[in-house]
Design an enzyme around this catalytic site. Structure first.
Site, PDB file in Angstrom:
ATOM      1  N   GLU A 196      17.564 100.731  21.740  1.00  0.00           N
ATOM      2  CA  GLU A 196      17.001 101.970  20.948  1.00  0.00           C
ATOM      3  C   GLU A 196      17.544 103.523  22.143  1.00  0.00           C
ATOM      4  O   GLU A 196      18.130 103.654  21.346  1.00  0.00           O
ATOM      5  CB  GLU A 196      15.180 102.287  20.816  1.00  0.00           C
ATOM      6  CG  GLU A 196      14.832 101.532  20.124  1.00  0.00           C
ATOM      7  CD  GLU A 196      13.930 100.396  20.423  1.00  0.00           C
ATOM      8  OE1 GLU A 196      14.230  99.238  21.201  1.00  0.00           O
ATOM      9  OE2 GLU A 196      13.519  99.403  19.079  1.00  0.00           O
ATOM     10  N   HIS A 238       1.302 100.520  18.909  1.00  0.00           N
ATOM     11  CA  HIS A 238       2.402 100.901  17.890  1.00  0.00           C
ATOM     12  C   HIS A 238       1.800 101.933  17.001  1.00  0.00           C
ATOM     13  O   HIS A 238       1.980 101.829  14.967  1.00  0.00           O
ATOM     14  CB  HIS A 238       1.910  99.613  16.665  1.00  0.00           C
ATOM     15  CG  HIS A 238       2.778  98.687  17.135  1.00  0.00           C
ATOM     16  ND1 HIS A 238       2.767  97.748  18.836  1.00  0.00           N
ATOM     17  CD2 HIS A 238       3.939  97.923  17.572  1.00  0.00           C
ATOM     18  CE1 HIS A 238       3.968  96.983  18.733  1.00  0.00           C
ATOM     19  NE2 HIS A 238       4.875  96.849  18.074  1.00  0.00           N
TER      20      HIS A 238
HETATM   21  C1  LIG Z   1      11.166  98.490  21.867  1.00  0.00           C
HETATM   22  C2  LIG Z   1      10.816  97.752  20.539  1.00  0.00           C
HETATM   23  N1  LIG Z   1      11.995  97.810  19.324  1.00  0.00           N
HETATM   24  C3  LIG Z   1      11.619  97.138  18.369  1.00  0.00           C
HETATM   25  C4  LIG Z   1      10.443  96.782  18.407  1.00  0.00           C
HETATM   26  C5  LIG Z   1       9.462  95.397  16.823  1.00  0.00           C
HETATM   27  N2  LIG Z   1      10.203  94.446  16.900  1.00  0.00           N
HETATM   28  C6  LIG Z   1       9.052  93.843  17.773  1.00  0.00           C
HETATM   29  S1  LIG Z   1       9.226  92.090  17.821  1.00  0.00           S
HETATM   30  C7  LIG Z   1      11.125  92.171  17.448  1.00  0.00           C
HETATM   31  C8  LIG Z   1      11.731  91.487  17.401  1.00  0.00           C
HETATM   32  C9  LIG Z   1      12.034  90.704  18.761  1.00  0.00           C
HETATM   33  O1  LIG Z   1      12.998  89.666  18.731  1.00  0.00           O
HETATM   34  P1  LIG Z   1      12.544  88.291  20.351  1.00  0.00           P
HETATM   35  O2  LIG Z   1      12.534  88.763  20.776  1.00  0.00           O
HETATM   36  O3  LIG Z   1      13.678  86.799  19.803  1.00  0.00           O
HETATM   37  O4  LIG Z   1      11.544  88.126  20.244  1.00  0.00           O
HETATM   38  P2  LIG Z   1      10.558  86.570  19.291  1.00  0.00           P
HETATM   39  O5  LIG Z   1       9.600  87.592  18.406  1.00  0.00           O
HETATM   40  O6  LIG Z   1      12.021  86.117  18.623  1.00  0.00           O
HETATM   41  O7  LIG Z   1       9.262  86.394  19.699  1.00  0.00           O
HETATM   42  C10 LIG Z   1      11.188  93.768  17.024  1.00  0.00           C
HETATM   43  C11 LIG Z   1      12.532  94.261  16.657  1.00  0.00           C
HETATM   44  C12 LIG Z   1       9.599  96.885  19.202  1.00  0.00           C
HETATM   45  N3  LIG Z   1       7.913  95.706  19.378  1.00  0.00           N
HETATM   46  N4  LIG Z   1       9.852  97.237  20.041  1.00  0.00           N
END
Ligand SMILES: Cc1ncc(C[n+]2csc(CCOP(=O)(O)OP(=O)(O)O)c2C)c(N)n1
Ligand SMILES: [Mg+2]
Lengths: 363, 451
Positions: B185, B254
């Site tokens: 972000e 959130h």
């Molecule tokens: C700063 C932030 N940006 C976006 C999100 C929304 N979000 C939650 S999980 C996620 C994907 C994360 O993927 P990864 O790091 O690969 O972990 P996984 O879910 O695969 O375990 C996103 C974009 C968030 N929670 N926090």
């Protein structure tokens, strides 16, 4: 599939850091070489049975959580760990309980179970009840157990990385010999604060293991669509952090890699970066259109690389009686059913809890 | 042992869905993890997986059925005794607590009492659109008419938006203008701001504004202050948009409303619409603005439908509040999701003989002081309903306006009705206690009317 979790072929020179590394004899690949020389931990039958049991507990717990979500007993976001069980179980089995600290993101149920935290209080948190580990105030993404040196349960992608470095800083400051394990995802690996942390951790030789759980996707984004360097274990190179590329679908390989990393960190050599190649079977959270990958891809991993099936296979090969495995399975189902019952029948928090815990003191 | 398979809730806000397709038939053996069916909601198509093992004995709901309520039995399974978990079959009574998957509507049922916007042309036809569609249409129209406009953010392109607001944009405008970013972000907010400095018109979507906290330095320090610091030389026409505020049961990290934060910053324009017409008209205005705009949406409102003037270029002026319900006894000032609750409260109050006026601020910076004072002059009593923490809120600001310029108009102290002053709890009962609701608005209105 985006990337095979099995060892990849790579140019041997690509990440050799010796030439620039100065006279310290420091080699960015030394840990990887060590792992390559012997990839699997030699577990006793009892140890492997225990790993199997823990992985199965996570699997069944998560299935049940998915079911309770579908019934409306769990709300909000609920990120299941199904498919990734070997990562938490293999790594956590190498830690010294109560000393080494752990921190992760929102996909946290499995880590807590691998830590031996009571499934009932985890499930009760998922259903938002007073008996939950956060008194129902945190929910699926926000669970903590200071008793087990488990520091959460964080909802903001990447936040746990500098927080983990802070925990490591505290270990070093106190001189208690503890190591912090900071888990994060392939998607989280692109957050800037991760690299700010790598620099500080290496500069100050903090006792931390960065654990990238590369499950190939961040929500609907495959790693190759978000990452210029998809070999995540190389991402510490610029900060002189040695990397380990690990098959996260084999609990014994994970355990072996954990020992290599821990030995390095405990020897006062600063951080290690581990990439655990794994796979998430379920959707990102509960609502997931699943359009970003094919059913066949998921099915293939389930059938060919499932960590629990693999452990089961190993156990049977060793001559463990199938009846014993059935016993374990049955006992786990009973435990999970009991946790679910507990979580459904426990009362909601008292309304007065709304205003408690905002501060340690009070307004 | 017979196991009933029930229509699952697949998202925090899902109440019903369409059983689009069965992927199994009666007599099939299923294993845990097998995909049984495809279920559609207004947001997406999702797969329904088996948890128990056994044989499908009947498919109760045929494929293609719409409006299947969460919790309805859709199929039965003959579980193979030892392996199957008994839980779902045994549970025929409802859960002891109100089922969290069907949260109290929180104002969703409020009959939209929409007064025509002063700027709706006489006799214009109206189309009924969801807020989600209105936002998408606004972006699409501006992208068609101005090639400098592009959209970037997490999951905006191939996934069609985490909340499906950018649905269809990739298909129409291609990957050069609809750009999936990594989860960075701070990086892409800065990049978007820089692209605006460089002459483009970026729309930066945050998956939710909770994650914009990673990027707030660029919104405040880079975007908001540049025009001033450069003596008017360097503009920054960027739109930061996404859902803001609480959703349903997603916990403290959130669920925050950032309206008061951004509205405190000179150099930003801050917009927070409620209905589809305002969402469309104001987003188009935001994209055309020469200044940086923070555009705050609300996830729980995305799926609500409202009429939108069906005219070629529906653009609204920034900075104008709107009376969405006229009344004589008390003014309820609100914005975003609070407007729906204020309207519902006004209905209840009408039943008690209290005639409430509802004023939707729509733009939070610049704040329409004149509209607040005009309404106050009509009713002489005012309350502010805001889904946010009370301290240093938009409500605080409206109260200050009334004190500074409306003191002589007041027949009662101005009251604010806000969320509880705590991080939002996850537990269903605590969450409900923490959030704004129509009943509390009604109570405050009675109080200022001394009733
Ligand atoms: C700063 C932030 N940006 C976006 C999100 C929304 N979000 C939650 S999980 C996620 C994907 C994360 O993927 P990864 O790091 O690969 O972990 P996984 O879910 O695969 O375990 C996103 C974009 C968030 N929670 N926090
Ligand atoms: Mg991932």
């Amino acid at each position: 599939m985006a990337k095979p979790a099995r060892p990849r072929k790579k140019a041997p020179t690509a990440e050799t850091g010796e030439s620039e590394a100065g006279g310290s004899g420091f080699a960015l690949r030394s840990l990887q070489d060590n792992l390559a020389s012997n990839r699997r931990y030699e577990a006793s039958d009892e140890e492997l049975l225990h790993f199997y049991e823990q992985m199965l507990l996570i699997r069944r717990f998560e299935e049940k959580a998915g079911q309770l979500y579908g019934l409306g007993l769990i709300g909000g976001f609920c990120h299941l760990y199904i498919g990734q069980e070997a990562v938490a179980v293999g790594l956590q089995s190498a830690l010294r309980a109560g000393l080494d600290s752990v921190i992760t993101g929102y996909r946290d149920h499995g880590h807590m179970l691998a830590y031996g935290i009571d499934p009932r209080v985890i499930m009760a948190e998922l259903t938002g009840r007073q008996a939950g580990i956060s008194k129902g105030k945190g929910g699926s993404m926000h669970m903590f157990s200071t008793e087990h040196a488990f520091y959460g349960g964080h909802g903001i992608v990447g936040a746990q990385v500098p927080l983990g470095a802070g925990l490591a800083f505290a270990h070093k400051y106190r001189g208690d010999g503890g190591v912090c394990l900071s888990y994060f995802g392939d998607g989280a690996s692109n957050q800037g604060q991760v690299y700010e942390t790598f620099n500080m951790a290496s500069l100050w030789q903090l006792p931390i293991i960065f654990v990238i759980e590369n499950n190939q996707y961040a929500m609907g984004t495959a790693v190759k669509r978000s990452s210029a360097e998809t070999h995540f274990h190389r991402r510490g190179t610029a900060f002189r952090i040695p990397g380990l590329d690990v098959n996260g679908m084999d609990v014994l390989e994970v355990r072996r890699a954990a020992e290599i990393a821990l030995e390095h960190v405990r020897g006062g050599n600063g951080p290690v970066l581990m990439e655990l190649n794994t796979y998430r079977y379920r959707g990102h959270s509960m609502s997931d259109p699943a359009k970003y990958r094919s059913r066949e891809e998921v099915q293939e991993v389930r059938e060919k690389r499932d960590p629990i099936e693999a452990a089961r296979h190993d156990l049977l090969e060793r001559g463990i009686d199938e009846a014993r495995l059935k016993e374990i399975d049955k006992a786990i189902r009973a435990r999970v059913a009991e946790a679910a019952d507990f979580a459904e029948t426990s009362p909601e928090p008292d309304p007065a809890e709304l205003y408690t815990d905002v501060l340690v003191s009070a307004y | 042992m017979a196991i009933e398979l029930k229509m699952p809730a697949l998202s925090p806000t899902m109440e019903e869905g369409t059983l689009a397709k069965w992927l199994v038939k009666e007599g099939d053996e299923v294993r845990s993890g097998d995909i049984l069916a495809e279920i559609e909601t207004d947001k997406a198509t999702m797969e329904f997986e088996a948890v128990d093992e056994g044989t499908i004995t009947s498919l109760v709901i045929p494929a293609g059925t719409e409006g299947v309520k969460v919790g309805a039995v859709i199929a039965t399974l003959d579980g193979d005794g030892a392996a199957a978990s008994p839980a779902p079959a045994a549970r025929v009574e409802p859960a002891p607590q109100p089922a969290p998957a069907t949260p109290a509507p929180r104002g969703e049922d409020a009959a939209p009492v929409l007064r025509s916007d002063p700027s709706v042309p006489e006799g214009a036809a109206m189309a009924v659109l969801t807020v989600r569609e209105a936002l998408r249409d606004a972006m699409a129209e501006e992208m068609r008419s101005d090639s400098r406009v592009f959209v970037m953010g997490e999951e905006v392109a191939e996934y069609q938006g985490a909340y499906k607001v950018t649905q269809g944009l990739l298909e129409e405008f291609g990957p050069q203008r609809v750009i999936d970013t990594p989860i960075t972000e701070y990086g892409f907010a800065g990049l978007g701001t820089g692209a605006a400095m460089g002459g483009l018109r970026p729309i930066v979507e945050f998956m939710t504004f909770n994650f914009a906290m990673q990027a707030i330095d660029h919104i405040v320090n880079s975007a908001a202050k540049t025009n001033y610091m450069s003596g008017g030389q360097m503009r920054c026409p960027v739109v930061f948009r996404g859902p803001n505020g609480a959703a349903a049961r997603v916990g403290a990290q959130h669920s925050q409303n950032y309206a008061p934060w951004y509205a405190s910053v000179p150099g930003l324009v801050v917009i927070a619409p409620y209905d589809s017409a305002d969402a469309k008209g104001l987003l188009k205005a935001a994209i055309r603005s020469e200044d940086p705009v923070v555009f705050l949406e609300n996830e729980l409102v995305y799926g609500r439908s409202f009429p939108v003037p069906d005219i070629a270029d529906w653009v609204l002026p920034i900075g104008k509040a709107r009376v969405v319900r006229q009344g004589a006894d008390v003014t309820i000032v609100s914005y975003s999701i609070g407007v729906g609750m204020a309207l519902e409260a006004a209905e209840t109050l009408a039943g008690e003989g209290i005639d409430a006026e509802v004023l939707d601020l729509r733009t939070l910076r610049p704040l329409d002081r004149a509209a607040v004072l005009e309404s106050l002059a009509r009713t002489n009593r005012l309350i502010v309903a805001e889904e946010a923490w009370p301290q240093c809120s938009i409500a605080s600001e409206v109260i200050a306006i009334c004190m500074e310029d409306g003191f002589d108009l007041l027949d009662a102290p101005v009251l604010r009705v806000c969320d509880a002053d705590v991080p939002l709890p996850y537990a269903a009962n605590l969450e409900k206690l923490a959030l704004l609701n129509p009943a509390r608005i009604v109570e405050a209105a009675r109080k200022v009317c001394y009733r």
